[in-house]
Structures are given as C-alpha cells and as structure tokens.
Design a protein around this motif. Structure first.
Motif, mmCIF file in Angstrom:
data_model
loop_
_atom_site.group_PDB
_atom_site.id
_atom_site.type_symbol
_atom_site.label_atom_id
_atom_site.label_comp_id
_atom_site.label_asym_id
_atom_site.label_seq_id
_atom_site.Cartn_x
_atom_site.Cartn_y
_atom_site.Cartn_z
ATOM 1 N N LEU A 1 0.648 -1.332 0.028
ATOM 2 C CA LEU A 1 0.069 0.005 0.112
ATOM 3 C C LEU A 1 1.069 1.394 -0.152
ATOM 4 O O LEU A 1 0.679 2.220 -0.472
ATOM 5 N N THR A 2 2.077 1.228 0.850
ATOM 6 C CA THR A 2 2.680 2.460 0.816
ATOM 7 C C THR A 2 4.169 2.352 0.353
ATOM 8 O O THR A 2 4.565 1.095 0.210
ATOM 9 N N LEU A 3 4.731 3.220 -0.160
ATOM 10 C CA LEU A 3 6.249 3.236 -0.469
ATOM 11 C C LEU A 3 6.972 3.060 0.576
ATOM 12 O O LEU A 3 6.705 3.442 2.096
ATOM 13 N N MET B 1 7.334 12.310 -2.950
ATOM 14 C CA MET B 1 5.618 12.035 -3.078
ATOM 15 C C MET B 1 5.155 12.723 -2.002
ATOM 16 O O MET B 1 4.099 13.516 -2.069
ATOM 17 N N ARG B 2 5.686 12.705 -0.747
ATOM 18 C CA ARG B 2 5.186 13.607 0.552
ATOM 19 C C ARG B 2 5.330 15.085 0.283
ATOM 20 O O ARG B 2 4.472 15.682 0.504
ATOM 21 N N GLY C 1 2.674 16.076 -2.202
ATOM 22 C CA GLY C 1 1.527 15.945 -1.276
ATOM 23 C C GLY C 1 1.231 17.468 -0.641
ATOM 24 O O GLY C 1 0.166 18.107 -0.926
ATOM 25 N N ARG D 1 -1.390 20.074 -2.150
ATOM 26 C CA ARG D 1 -2.798 20.508 -1.120
ATOM 27 C C ARG D 1 -2.529 22.168 -1.013
ATOM 28 O O ARG D 1 -3.668 22.485 -1.176
ATOM 29 N N PRO E 1 4.083 11.284 8.183
ATOM 30 C CA PRO E 1 5.513 10.884 8.071
ATOM 31 C C PRO E 1 6.416 11.655 7.311
ATOM 32 O O PRO E 1 7.273 11.453 6.817
ATOM 33 N N GLU F 1 -9.885 15.975 -2.817
ATOM 34 C CA GLU F 1 -8.530 16.834 -2.681
ATOM 35 C C GLU F 1 -7.762 16.685 -1.297
ATOM 36 O O GLU F 1 -6.584 16.246 -1.560
ATOM 37 N N ASP G 1 -6.709 13.180 -1.273
ATOM 38 C CA ASP G 1 -5.715 12.781 -2.144
ATOM 39 C C ASP G 1 -4.318 13.377 -1.508
ATOM 40 O O ASP G 1 -2.909 12.573 -1.766
ATOM 41 N N ALA G 2 -4.268 14.366 -0.984
ATOM 42 C CA ALA G 2 -2.962 15.305 -0.471
ATOM 43 C C ALA G 2 -2.443 14.498 0.405
ATOM 44 O O ALA G 2 -1.310 14.177 0.765
ATOM 45 N N PHE G 3 -3.430 14.064 1.582
ATOM 46 C CA PHE G 3 -2.993 13.135 2.526
ATOM 47 C C PHE G 3 -2.352 11.975 2.132
ATOM 48 O O PHE G 3 -1.750 11.235 2.648
ATOM 49 N N ARG H 1 -1.005 11.242 -0.375
ATOM 50 C CA ARG H 1 0.530 11.417 -0.879
ATOM 51 C C ARG H 1 1.592 11.868 0.164
ATOM 52 O O ARG H 1 2.516 11.367 0.459
ATOM 53 N N MET H 2 0.732 12.531 1.237
ATOM 54 C CA MET H 2 1.744 12.671 2.283
ATOM 55 C C MET H 2 2.076 11.340 3.120
ATOM 56 O O MET H 2 3.241 11.479 3.965
ATOM 57 N N TYR H 3 1.347 10.434 3.006
ATOM 58 C CA TYR H 3 1.457 9.123 3.553
ATOM 59 C C TYR H 3 2.309 8.239 2.696
ATOM 60 O O TYR H 3 2.374 6.947 2.860
ATOM 61 N N ALA H 4 2.749 8.808 1.381
ATOM 62 C CA ALA H 4 3.192 8.024 0.459
ATOM 63 C C ALA H 4 2.483 6.823 -0.140
ATOM 64 O O ALA H 4 3.104 5.726 -0.052
ATOM 65 N N VAL H 5 1.438 6.856 -0.029
ATOM 66 C CA VAL H 5 0.362 5.595 -0.728
ATOM 67 C C VAL H 5 0.692 5.644 -2.111
ATOM 68 O O VAL H 5 0.705 6.563 -2.812
ATOM 69 N N PRO I 1 -2.330 6.562 -4.871
ATOM 70 C CA PRO I 1 -3.460 7.486 -4.133
ATOM 71 C C PRO I 1 -4.729 7.462 -4.625
ATOM 72 O O PRO I 1 -5.600 7.351 -3.886
ATOM 73 N N LYS J 1 -9.322 9.690 6.295
ATOM 74 C CA LYS J 1 -7.962 10.089 6.284
ATOM 75 C C LYS J 1 -7.367 9.376 7.190
ATOM 76 O O LYS J 1 -5.977 8.905 6.928
ATOM 77 N N LEU K 1 -5.972 5.821 5.407
ATOM 78 C CA LEU K 1 -5.388 6.008 4.115
ATOM 79 C C LEU K 1 -4.320 5.096 4.147
ATOM 80 O O LEU K 1 -3.869 4.603 2.865
ATOM 81 N N ASN K 2 -3.255 5.120 4.895
ATOM 82 C CA ASN K 2 -1.922 4.264 4.940
ATOM 83 C C ASN K 2 -2.403 2.901 5.533
ATOM 84 O O ASN K 2 -1.393 2.109 5.819
#
Lengths: 282, 239
Positions: A13-15, A25-26, A29, A33, A115, B95, B98-100, B102-106, B109, B145, B148-149
């Motif tokens: 699921l995650t990198l 990616m982070r 993100g 946003r 993270p 949105e 989607d942003a979160f 990415r912040m969790y490097a899913v 996404p 949210k 998500l991960n």
C-alpha cells in the motif's frame, strides 16, 4: 457505511518511507494541497495579485511624475525595485502563510503526525511559494511593460542572481516567522507578517545605501538584499553585474539560511517539549 | 508482538504533572481505551505516542523502533483522528484525501482514496468543500483520512464525539470490522462508555496523570463492584 473490504495487499500500500520516491511523493503532497487550497479560494488568488499591483501602480505613477521633473533613470530604478521587492516580500510571506493556514484550519496536528520530515514539509512550502511568487511577479512584469514600457529583461543576466538571492533571503525570513510562531505561539503571527518590512528601509530598495547614516550603512551591508538592489541599480545604469557583490550576498544567504534552519529545528523541539503543537488552534 | 511499548512516561507542564510514570502496551490487533476525567492526561499520553509532545522521561517504542530516532518510519505506520482537529476547509473532500494519501506515500493514491470514499459513503460529498460539511460528515472524512495508509496503529481521540447515535454506531461497527480484518491495533480515548465497552479489549483508567486501573470492561466492573463501565468511571473520577 459499507462493509469493510479493502482490496489491495497491505505490504504494497505505501512506498518504503525513507525511499526517494516516498520523499518526493510527500513533498508533492504538500504542494498539491496548497495549490488546491489556492485554486478553491478566489479571495486568496485575489490577494496574491492585489497588493503587488497596487504597489506597482503607485510607484509607476510616482516615477511618471519624477520623469516630468527630468530625474534621470528613475523609471527603471523604481519599477525594477518594486518588482524585485515583491520577490522578497512574497517569498517571505507566502511560506509563513502556508504554515499559518495549517494553524488557522486546525489541521496542524494532522500534518505533524504525517511521516513528513521537517525538511520535506519545508521543501513543499518553498516549492509552492516559488510557484506563487513566479505567478505574481510575471503578472506584475507584464503590467509594468504594458503600462510603463518597463521590460524586466532589461536586467539581463543579472536577473537570475538577483531573483535567486532574494528568494532565498525571503524564505529565510519566512522561516524565522514560522519559528517565532512555534516558539511564542499564535500571538507571534505579527512577526511572520512584518519581519520582511524591517529589511525594507535598510536594504536600499528605493534609494542607494549611501543615503543611510553610517551605522545603518554597516548593518545594510550585512543584508544580502542590499547587494542585490545596489547591483540592480548598477546594471540599470549601464554597468556590468557586480559579481563580487553577488558572491558576498550568496555567502551571507548561506549563513542566514543555515541559521534559520537551526532556529526552526530548535523552535520545533521547543514546541514539542512544551506541548505547543497540541494547543494551536484551541 | 507489541505494537506499542510506552515505558514510564512522565510529562510536566510547569508545576503541573500531566502524565506521571505511565507505562502502556498495545498488542497487534488489540483495541485499548484510555479513559478518565478531563485533565487526567489521556490526550497528553496520546500526543506523546504520536510524537507531538516529547516526554520529559520514559521511552516510546513502536513496531520495535524508538519513536524519537525513527520518526518517519514509525509515523508511516500510524494514523490519527480527533474531534478537535479539522481538515483544510477550502479543499474539496477528494482533494484533502488525495493530498494526505500522498503525504503518507500511498502507492496508488487515487485508487486508495476511491476505496475509502466508497467505504465511508463519501461519494456524494467528494466534490464538496470540507468547510461546507456538517460536523458528522467531517468526522467521516477525518476517519477516511486516518485509514489512508492502512495503519497498524490507529490513534483516535474521542473519534465519535461529533456524531449522532446512528452515525456513531455505524462508525464504531466499521472501525471494529477494520481492526478485525486488517489486524490493526487501536488506542482510543472516549467519554462514551458504551462505545468503549463495545470496541475495546482492554481499558486503562487514568486519573491525575496515572493509570489507576486496567483490564477488560468486565474485569474492571468486577474489581470496583460496579454494574457497568459508567459506574466504574464515576468511582474512579470521584476517587
């Protein structure tokens, strides 16, 4: 709510969190946003352009008046100064605003438990602010050309170091503002807004450094912006880019950026130690 | 295997000792509640586990790694939702997610967001700005949210405080199902005793910064000679 049937395999699921792809990616993100927030908020878009345009018009008319008084070089000096000042001011304010918006929207805790490393978070803010500065300055440069016949490309190759140095100084000042809010709480927002204006009278934006009293002149030479604006005037008067000044400004910028990163890290540590992050937005 | 091992945590804010020598473990798939009156130190404990507050002393080990040294790795396997935290109001629901993501490097996404939009029945809200949602709808977005991960540890601070009984019940059912299915552990605070009885394997009662009792709802009721958890709560809170 529907039955829980997540289809994808958990391990995929995650990198890997420390991989370059995850870091990229982070960071993106954060950028996405902030871009979405700007796109969805017409008032913010209006604000990005409103004050720079007002300032451009104001100084544009001042220069037109001074031209009638036969003051040499005034048009190019003042309009160039206004455009470059906007680079500095916006770089500083946009990075602070992006951080403050997480506080105002009570979203800071969500971001702080992601993270995201501090460096990734800041890089995200910096990249987004770069986009906003580029957009605002491009619009202003177009207006300056359309209204006053001032072409920013007249600065030639010097434009690159001038803009680059001011961006880095702006980000450093923005970081100081963020650090102040982390250290002293939301009341310190005024520092985030106003710090860049402390630079304005000292950096010789609209006048040469030589007009400052001697003690202030000494202070001014320790501001990278002073060298940039002096350099700009030299180029506009037909001279070459003073690379020695640019090198000195770059060295000062490197020192200030390192110091402000350390200040930010210290303020974040303080905020975590004193439970400040938990109290923002209460 | 323990997902979380918090050992002898102490946190003082000036003269106030918010958390005093608290040790806490959460096992894989276990759902643990921190209960106690306001100011007992529950949120401070949670925030220390999340790295938002640095303990004065003690250690926090998650997934076998010390939080202080492996922050990014550890946080990538945790997530969090709380009734007092919000999401950026100007953004649309999809949105924000989607942003979160990415912040969790899913990895994918968009697909993950679509799964959670379906799971939490957010489809009709996906294009609405967060600021236009009711507090119950926002809570659902927050919980989406938080998943998500697909966190191994989900930290929830009063997660259903803003929900009506029906929505709260459905969310509790969903979270319990997810915990069973994914083996996710949860650490929860709540003032809803029925919620805690229904969801949690173990309950830790906190008072004045200390864990004063711990066990299953049944064990605690037996220990305090109480009918139910609410009575236990009142006995603990009133000393």
């Amino acid at each position: 709510m529907t039955a829980a049937t997540p289809p994808s395999a958990p391990q995929a699921l995650t990198l890997p969190p420390l991989s370059l792809a995850a870091r990229r990616m982070r960071i993106m993100g954060v950028v996405r946003r902030d871009f979405a927030a700007l796109r969805r908020s017409p008032m913010r878009m209006f604000e990005v352009l409103f004050w720079p345009t007002v300032e451009l018009l104001l100084w544009g008319f001042v220069t037109l008046f001074l031209q009638t008084q036969r003051v040499p070089f005034v048009v190019t000096f003042l309009l160039g100064a206004v455009l470059l000042w906007q680079v500095l001011q916006k770089a500083s304010n946009e990075i602070s605003i992006a951080f403050l918006e997480d506080i105002w929207s009570r979203n800071l805790l969500n971001v702080q438990v992601c993270p995201l490393s501090s460096v990734e978070y800041l890089l995200g803010l910096v990249l987004f602010s770069l986009g906003k500065v580029a957009f605002a300055v491009a619009v202003m440069a177009g207006l300056a050309f359309a209204l006053y016949g001032f072409g920013v490309t007249g600065l030639g190759v010097g434009l690159v170091p001038f803009v680059g140095l001011l961006l880095v100084l702006g980000w450093s000042l923005g970081l100081v503002g963020i650090a102040a809010v982390l250290r002293f709480g939301e009341n310190a927002q005024v520092i985030a807004w106003s710090l860049v204006f402390v630079v304005q009278p000292l950096a010789g934006i609209f006048y040469p450094i030589s007009v400052l009293p001697a003690p202030l002149r000494t202070v001014a030479w320790f501001l990278p912006a002073s060298h940039v604006f002096e350099g700009m005037r030299t180029v506009m008067a037909g001279g070459a880019v003073p690379w020695d000044r640019m090198a000195w400004a770059a060295a000062l910028n490197a020192v200030y950026l390192a110091a402000t990163l350390a200040l930010f890290a210290g303020a974040l540590r303080y905020a975590r130690r004193h439970g400040r992050l938990s109290r923002f937005g209460d | 295997m323990s997902i979380l091992e918090a050992t002898r945590l102490v946190k003082r804010f000036g003269p106030v000792t918010a958390v005093n020598d608290v040790s806490l473990t959460v096992g894989e798939g276990e759902v643990v509640a921190l209960l106690g009156p306001n100011g007992a130190g529950k949120s401070t404990t949670l925030h220390m586990v999340l790295g938002l507050i640095t303990p004065d002393s003690g250690s926090i080990v998650l997934f076998g790694q010390e939080l202080a040294r492996h922050r990014v790795e550890v946080l990538s396997r945790i997530n969090f939702a709380a009734s007092y935290v919000d999401l950026p109001g100007a953004l649309r629901v999809h949105e924000v997610l989607d942003a979160f993501a990415r912040m969790y490097a899913v990895r994918r996404p968009r697909e993950r967001v679509a799964e959670l939009v379906e799971l939490f029945e957010l489809g009709p809200l996906a294009k609405r700005k967060v600021m236009t949602l009711s507090s119950g709808q926002r809570t659902r977005v927050q919980l989406a949210k938080a998943l998500l991960n697909r966190p191994r540890l989900l930290v929830l601070d009063e997660p259903t405080a803003n929900l009506d009984p029906d929505a709260g019940d459905r969310i509790r059912g969903l979270l319990s199902a997810l915990a069973r299915q994914d083996g996710s552990a949860m650490l929860i605070t709540s003032h809803n005793m029925r919620e805690v009885e229904r969801m949690c394997d173990r309950i830790c009662f906190m008072s004045h910064g200390l864990i004063v009792a711990s066990g299953s709802a049944k064990e605690l009721a037996g220990h305090y000679g109480a009918e139910d958890l609410e009575e236990v709560f009142l006995k603990v809170a009133r000393g």
